[in-house]
Design an enzyme around this catalytic site. Structure first.
Site, PDB file in Angstrom:
ATOM      1  N   GLU A   1      -2.506  -5.951  -5.184  1.00  0.00           N
ATOM      2  CA  GLU A   1      -3.286  -5.929  -3.941  1.00  0.00           C
ATOM      3  C   GLU A   1      -4.638  -6.607  -4.120  1.00  0.00           C
ATOM      4  OE1 GLU A   1      -2.451  -2.185  -1.092  1.00  0.00           O
ATOM      5  OE2 GLU A   1      -3.304  -1.694  -3.031  1.00  0.00           O
TER       6      GLU A   1
ATOM      7  N   ASN B   1      27.365 -22.444  -3.760  1.00  0.00           N
ATOM      8  CA  ASN B   1      28.167 -23.667  -3.749  1.00  0.00           C
ATOM      9  C   ASN B   1      27.663 -24.646  -2.698  1.00  0.00           C
ATOM     10  OD1 ASN B   1      29.830 -23.011  -5.826  1.00  0.00           O
ATOM     11  ND2 ASN B   1      31.572 -22.399  -4.577  1.00  0.00           N
TER      12      ASN B   1
ATOM     13  N   HIS C   1       0.831  -1.203   0.000  1.00  0.00           N
ATOM     14  CA  HIS C   1       0.000   0.000   0.000  1.00  0.00           C
ATOM     15  C   HIS C   1       0.872   1.262   0.000  1.00  0.00           C
ATOM     16  CE1 HIS C   1      -3.915   1.906   0.482  1.00  0.00           C
ATOM     17  NE2 HIS C   1      -3.358   2.726   1.336  1.00  0.00           N
TER      18      HIS C   1
END
Length: 693
Positions: A68, A419, A46
């Site tokens: 939203e 890794n 918002h």
């Protein structure tokens, strides 16, 4: 001094909101029932939407609004966030970031595809909405029209429009709960010549005819609670007249406009109900005190925090460094004279410079948690792409490092974590066959150790395959077959450029680029890297880093005619080189309280001319668990060291990490402790090999 670009301010604030949003979404994947996480994500969305509209980022506001809307069912608790939904939401977050940071690189088609995926996930189990039936339904019976409700009085802060919020949008959301009777209160509207066009002067008196609870109303105003005063009281059972459009709010006379859900059409020609006097309202729940407390807390937070450009801190640090150098010159001049007043002033300046240095360095310190948070998304995406369930655990987020160190540390940690997941963590079938849990675990931790910070990356995978690393090194011609090497030396080949044990080349590994970059970056930061592994149980990579790259406490020594600086945090003790130690030139070991410590003669290392001093000193330094002695001609004393980088011409001189300016204007080189310890270790190992032969 030029003012900061408001658009750049928005980008910085949006970056912080993206971190909050990403963290909330990732946590939702682990705790889907946590309402606070959903609210946190919606608050961030918002704010981004409102601020984006205010600063002219219309595409950001539009896309975020659709985001939203699609995610609203999660907020209402109608569906639970699944991993697939979280992944799409994260992709939507990335698209919004791209719209803000690099709009030219985005395409509307990508945004539409993301929204389509988002809507598909949130509406997968939603029954078809009976829009037509509601529109064509007969008017409600009198019994159905009598329902309980709420009486609301809304008073917004005058600046709410400037923050991107629109009270009419909030009223529209309120209408979705049930039929509403809305009256604008115009008592506070000033004369036209006194009116600010961006301020909100209206208040609203609302009667909501819906059998909803107070929490549902709170959800409507959850993002503006700090910017409004809400008076709320239960409404007695009354007859709910037929709904009228919200646009009747704009009638010439103050009329109560009855508003229902958007799918219900108002009957033509229906009369509009008049408002009851405001004095009839008897509020039972008042929030002025709570709002006042929130406003007071917000003001206190605003006073306590100031946003400063990083460039200004860098410039301040440079000025402090110059001040420290000037203070060292003053101290040296005062020591060479006999004027007590000058010496007193020099001591006072030294105290003030030291205090200013510590304060400035403290302002540059940043909690390492700001860096750790970035890797949650990395682990989430790698876990999904490699089909390896991985739990990511962090600790020590409050540990502070210089902001420059934080910036330099990001890339090495990315390589190490990639890794660990790609090479270290086994696939699900292998882990099950070895009696391990299905979910792998990556631990990222930071802890203070003296004047250093230790950052560790630990996995519970299969560990390093020493035989495989050795075979690859022999294949690439890095060692001859049958050479006698310790496990530690074999593991160091992982940091060799172009070295990789991956069987195939993929998007993540196989090209031999990564670990050599890690080592080079850490050494450029005057740090060191340690590897420890246990076959079948996992690997631990430890990064040892100084707190700062700007100013350090150093020990000033003399070797021949040259002067050098040893970082003081690495110094354990200083001892005198005895005659017995002098006679053991072949072995180069010190006997320090029964412990043998290898030492290096800096005169030989620096090729110093002239005869050595009669009573030479040994400085015992350490990195990790390893201790090494450095033999120098003289220990001059403590020195505040402003670190200056060496030029590219000296990049091949590995035993120095930088230089500094002394009080007399001459330069002194700063010794690289990690490189000296590594050099001593290699000499000891070669000596053992020669003795064994």
């Amino acid at each position: 001094m030029s003012a900061m670009d408001p658009t750049e301010v928005f980008r910085q604030e949006a970056s912080e909101l993206f971190e909050v949003l990403e963290g909330a979404l990732l946590d939702l994947g682990q705790r889907p029932d946590d309402r606070e996480l959903v609210d946190s994500a919606f608050r961030a969305l918002h704010t981004i939407k409102g601020s984006g509209a205010m600063f002219g980022f219309d595409k950001v506001a539009s896309f975020t609004h659709e985001f939203e809307t699609a995610f609203d069912r999660v907020r209402k608790g109608e569906i639970k966030p699944t991993q697939e939904l979280i992944s799409v939401a994260l992709a939507a977050k990335d698209y919004i970031r791209a719209l803000i940071e690099d709009p030219q690189s985005t395409d509307d088609i990508i945004g539409e595809a993301i929204l389509d995926d988002l809507k598909r996930f949130v509406s997968a189990d939603m029954p078809a909405a009976p829009v037509v039936e509601i529109a064509e339904a007969s008017p409600p019976t009198p019994a159905e029209s009598r329902r309980a409700g709420w009486h609301l009085y809304l008073e917004f802060e005058s600046h709410i429009l400037r923050n991107g919020s629109n009270p009419l949008d909030l009223l529209e959301d309120l209408c979705k709960l049930g039929p509403c009777f809305v009256v604008p209160v115009t008592d506070g509207v000033p004369f036209l010549d006194e009116m600010e066009p961006e301020d909100c002067y209206l208040k609203w008196d609302v009667k909501l005819h819906a059998a909803c609870d107070k929490d549902a109303i709170d959800d409507v105003f959850m993002f503006v609670q700090d910017e409004m005063k809400l008076t709320l009281s239960p409404l007695e059972h009354v007859e709910a007249p037929a709904p009228a459009p919200l646009l009747q709010l704009l009638d010439e006379e103050p009329v109560i406009a009855e508003v229902a859900a958007p799918v219900v059409e108002a009957a033509a020609g229906q009369p509009v109900a008049r408002a009851e006097p405001q004095s009839d309202a008897k509020p039972e729940i008042k929030r002025e005190a709570a709002a006042a407390r929130r406003e007071e807390a917000k003001q206190e937070r605003g006073i306590a925090t100031v946003r400063v450009q990083a460039e200004r801190l860098d410039e301040l640090m440079d000025r402090v460094g110059e001040l420290v150098i000037a203070q060292a010159r003053l101290t040296q001049l005062a020591a060479s004279g006999s004027d007590l007043s000058i010496k007193m002033i020099a001591e006072e300046i030294e105290r003030l410079a030291s205090s200013l240095r510590d304060t400035t360095m403290g302002a540059r310190m940043v909690p390492i948690g700001s860096l750790f948070g970035r890797f949650r998304r990395l682990v989430h995406d790698l876990s999904r792409d490699l089909s390896k369930p991985v739990e990511f655990v962090t600790s020590g987020e409050d540990t502070e490092l210089d902001k420059t160190m934080i910036e330099c540390l990001a890339d090495p940690l990315v390589h190490l974590i990639r890794n660990a997941i790609d090479h270290g963590i086994e696939d699900t079938a292998t882990r099950a066959a070895n009696g391990k849990t299905e979910q792998g675990r990556i631990e990222l931790a930071a802890v203070h150790s003296g004047a250093q910070v230790l950052v560790t990356v630990k996995d519970n995978g299969g560990g390093l395959n020493t035989a495989r690393i050795r075979a690859k090194a022999e294949e690439q011609g890095l060692i001859v077959a049958g050479a006698v090497l310790t496990d530690h030396e074999i593991h160091q080949f992982l940091f060799h450029p172009g070295f990789s044990t991956a069987q195939t080349i993929s998007a993540l590994s196989g090209r031999g680029v990564g670990m050599d970059v890690v080592k080079r970056t850490i050494e450029n930061m005057r740090g060191s890297i340690d590897l420890s592994t246990r076959p079948g149980q996992g690997t631990i990579v430890t990064l040892r880093l100084p707190l700062t790259l700007a100013i350090i406490e150093g020990l000033l020594i003399r070797v021949g005619e040259g002067r050098y600086i040893i970082p003081l945090p690495a110094v354990e003790e200083c001892v005198e080189l005895t005659a017995e130690d002098e006679r053991s030139r072949g072995r180069n070991f010190l006997n320090v309280r029964g412990n043998l410590v290898p030492f290096l003669r800096l005169r030989e290392l620096m090729a110093a001319s002239g005869a050595p001093d009669r009573h030479q000193k040994t400085i015992i330094i350490s990195t990790g668990e390893t201790r090494v002695g450095l033999v120098a001609d003289q220990i001059i004393g403590n020195h505040q060291t402003v670190i200056k980088s060496l030029s590219k011409l000296h990049s091949d001189v590995t035993i120095f990490s930088g230089a500094t300016i002394l009080g007399d204007g001459t330069a002194a080189l700063i010794l690289d402790v990690a490189q000296l310890v590594s050099l001593a270790q290699s000499k000891v190992e070669k000596q053992h090999i020669n003795e064994a032969a």
